[in-house]
Enzyme design. Structure first.
Site, short mmCIF file in Angstrom:
data_model
loop_
_atom_site.label_atom_id
_atom_site.label_comp_id
_atom_site.label_asym_id
_atom_site.label_seq_id
_atom_site.Cartn_x
_atom_site.Cartn_y
_atom_site.Cartn_z
N GLU A 199 0.84 -1.21 0.00
CA GLU A 199 0.00 0.00 0.00
C GLU A 199 0.88 1.25 0.00
OE1 GLU A 199 -3.22 -0.17 2.90
OE2 GLU A 199 -4.18 -1.80 1.80
N GLU A 324 -5.03 -8.72 -0.70
CA GLU A 324 -5.80 -8.46 0.53
C GLU A 324 -7.25 -8.26 0.13
OE1 GLU A 324 -4.49 -5.42 3.32
OE2 GLU A 324 -2.39 -5.96 2.94
O1 AHR Z 1 -5.31 -6.20 6.73
C1 AHR Z 1 -5.20 -5.07 7.52
C2 AHR Z 1 -4.51 -3.91 6.82
O2 AHR Z 1 -5.29 -3.47 5.75
C3 AHR Z 1 -3.18 -4.20 6.19
O3 AHR Z 1 -2.13 -4.14 7.08
C4 AHR Z 1 -3.05 -3.10 5.15
O4 AHR Z 1 -2.28 -3.47 4.06
C5 AHR Z 1 -4.50 -2.81 4.79
O5 AHR Z 1 -4.77 -1.46 4.81
#
Ligand code: AHR
Length: 520
Positions: A199, A324
């Site tokens: 990110e 994610e």
């Molecule tokens: O999964 C939780 C968080 O969500 C992670 O650390 C991040 O990459 C995302 O914003």
């Protein structure tokens, strides 16, 4: 939306789209094109994400040798067994946002001498680094998973990152490889995937995509592993629709070497608002519906991103990894908000299965995804409370879909009407996916997305004969049915079997259900 016409959505096979009055029973018919085999559904679509966050690792997986909780070399026996049974194909570690503050040297060598840091992203708790590189690979080896290591671009250096990769993968007599040997690991670790930052548009450094692309090119130049042991390198991409598209476009145009895939994140929030996301349990039916609507948006987001990739990478070299995804609810009252612990209901299982069906549809480039997260965090497979452990409805959705790992996608033509309950909350009654399994059999997954209404699904196999459909069905009596430590078997799949009549099947799907069968 303007490009929508050109792109093929997973749900675009809906031929009829009209609103039905509430409480109507749904009639769905579909044809599985058993003669049209598509892309391989990479097993790593069923990957998991494990971060140093809350009780995701400490207590959830790692309890240490001296714990009263039964363990093998510090790893919980109950959790490792459950993960093995789930055939977790891949694990991503150590973050997430944590990755960009993680310095790998803190997590190697004598545990008693490892430094204690503060986990500034997640609850400001002490991180004693007991779980580090060796422990991660031990876990993956115990479970039988491939490995995905996320490097630190935010606060690290190219040298630190390059040395970590050398430490993990070198088979030479170098000082770093010998240090690994001294720390108990003779042969190199198998690093299957390696990402440069996470990110980068946010917690990873608030960068512009062009700046990140330059950094990626610079750092990746120095990431070296022995021949035959080079991991697939991943550039950290965007999230959602707007930011996602820009990042995919800029990265795929400007990163011209050492990149196997661009990652992408998308979380499902019932309200779609980060300040009040919606509750994990005790939510109204309207939030069931909005959750389904919001989760299905990933279909169009993926389609739009893939359209950009088709333009910039017509040969299809660059993968699109959703590393994610999952549901994200408000923190439970009384719990540490930074730990992201949430209950997991039949709604989560339906969300998971609907996402699997979408990922299958785009399997050609979506060759990996990681649900957030494996244990005790967000949409978890497993919840623990000290020595107790439970398996969530999401765990069972993953288990039911095991036959889809490394299967071959089959297209399906669906004829159904949209389910419409309130206002804009309109979505198809049933989400479907089919594949030819590694055993040569046809597998069919049917997800009834409706909170309250059942569907009858008539299935035509287009000439292929099968006598029975046999597998499992997961459903529950209430919208927020879930497993607790006192009642861990409230939501669990049951055996399901029907026979064909004149070569066709008719499935009765209860509201809020997931059904996976083998057609034999
Ligand atoms: O999964 C939780 C968080 O969500 C992670 O650390 C991040 O990459 C995302 O914003």
């Amino acid at each position: 939306m303007k490009s929508l016409k050109k792109i093929s959505l997973a749900l675009s096979s809906i031929l009829l789209c009209a609103a039905l009055p509430a409480n109507a029973e749904h009639q769905v018919s579909l044809t599985i094109n058993t003669d049209q085999q598509g892309a391989q559904i990479n097993k790593n679509i069923y990957g998991q994400f494990v971060e140093h966050l809350g009780r995701g690792i400490y207590e959830g997986i790692w309890v240490g040798n001296n714990s009263d909780i039964p363990n093998t070399n510090g790893f919980r026996n109950d959790v490792v067994t459950a993960l093995k049974e789930l055939k977790v194909p891949l694990m991503r570690w150590p973050g997430g946002c944590f990755a960009d503050e993680y310095h790998w040297r803190d997590g190697i060598g004598d545990p008693a001498k490892r430094p204690t840091k503060v986990n500034t992203h997640w609850g400001g708790v002490e991180e004693n680094n007991e779980f580090g590189t060796h422990e991660f690979f031990q876990l993956a080896e115990m479970v039988g998973s491939e490995t995905y290591v996320n490097g630190n671009l935010g606060t690290g250096t190219p040298r630190e990152m390059a040395e970590w990769l050398e430490y993990m993968t070198s088979d030479k007599n170098s000082t770093l490889a010998n240090e690994r040997r001294k720390n108990g690991r003779d042969k190199p670790f198998k690093v299957d995937y390696f990402a440069i930052g996470n990110e980068a548009w946010g917690c990873g450094g608030h960068m512009r995509p062009a700046y990140y692309a330059d950094l990626y090119m610079h750092w990746a130049t120095f990431l070296k592993a022995p021949k035959g042991h080079t991991p697939k390198f991943i550039a950290s991409g965007g999230s959602g629709n707007v930011r996602g598209l820009e990042w995919t476009d800029v990265l795929s145009k400007n990163i011209t070497r050492n990149m196997d895939a661009i990652s992408y994140h998308y979380y499902t929030l019932p309200t779609n608002k980060w300040d009040v996301k919606g509750k994990a349990i005790g939510f109204p039916e309207s939030e069931w519906n909005s959750t389904i609507v919001n989760t299905l948006k990933i279909d169009e987001f993926i389609a739009q991103n893939l359209e950009v990739l088709e333009k910039n990478d017509p040969k299809g070299k660059i993968g699109f990894y959703v590393d994610e995804w999952g549901t994200w609810y408000d923190a439970e009252p009384g719990r540490e908000p930074g730990f992201l612990y949430q209950q997991n209901t039949i709604r989560d299982a339906v969300v998971a299965a609907a996402n699997f069906n979408i990922f299958h549809h785009y399997a050609e480039r979506v060759r990996m995804t990681n649900i957030a997260q494996m244990v005790n965090v967000l949409q978890a497979m497993i919840l623990t409370d000290k020595e107790k452990m439970l398996l969530t409805p999401t765990y069972y959705a993953y288990q039911m879909y095991i036959p889809f790992q490394d299967s071959t996608h089959l297209t399906v033509d669906i004829n159904q009407m949209d389910y419409e309950k309130v206002g804009e909350d309109k979505f198809p009654a049933v989400s479907v996916s089919a594949a030819k399994g590694q055993d040569g059999k046809t597998y069919l997954a049917l997800v009834n997305l409706s909170a309250t209404e059942s569907s009858e699904v008539k299935v035509d196999l287009k000439g292929q004969t099968a006598n029975s459909a046999q597998g499992q069905q997961l459903t529950a009596n209430t919208l927020d049915a879930h497993n607790t430590f006192n009642k861990p078997n409230q939501v669990k799949p049951k055996a399901y079997k029907i026979k064909a009549k004149s070569g066709k099947f008719s499935f009765d799907l209860p509201a809020r259900s997931v059904t996976v069968v083998k057609l034999d």
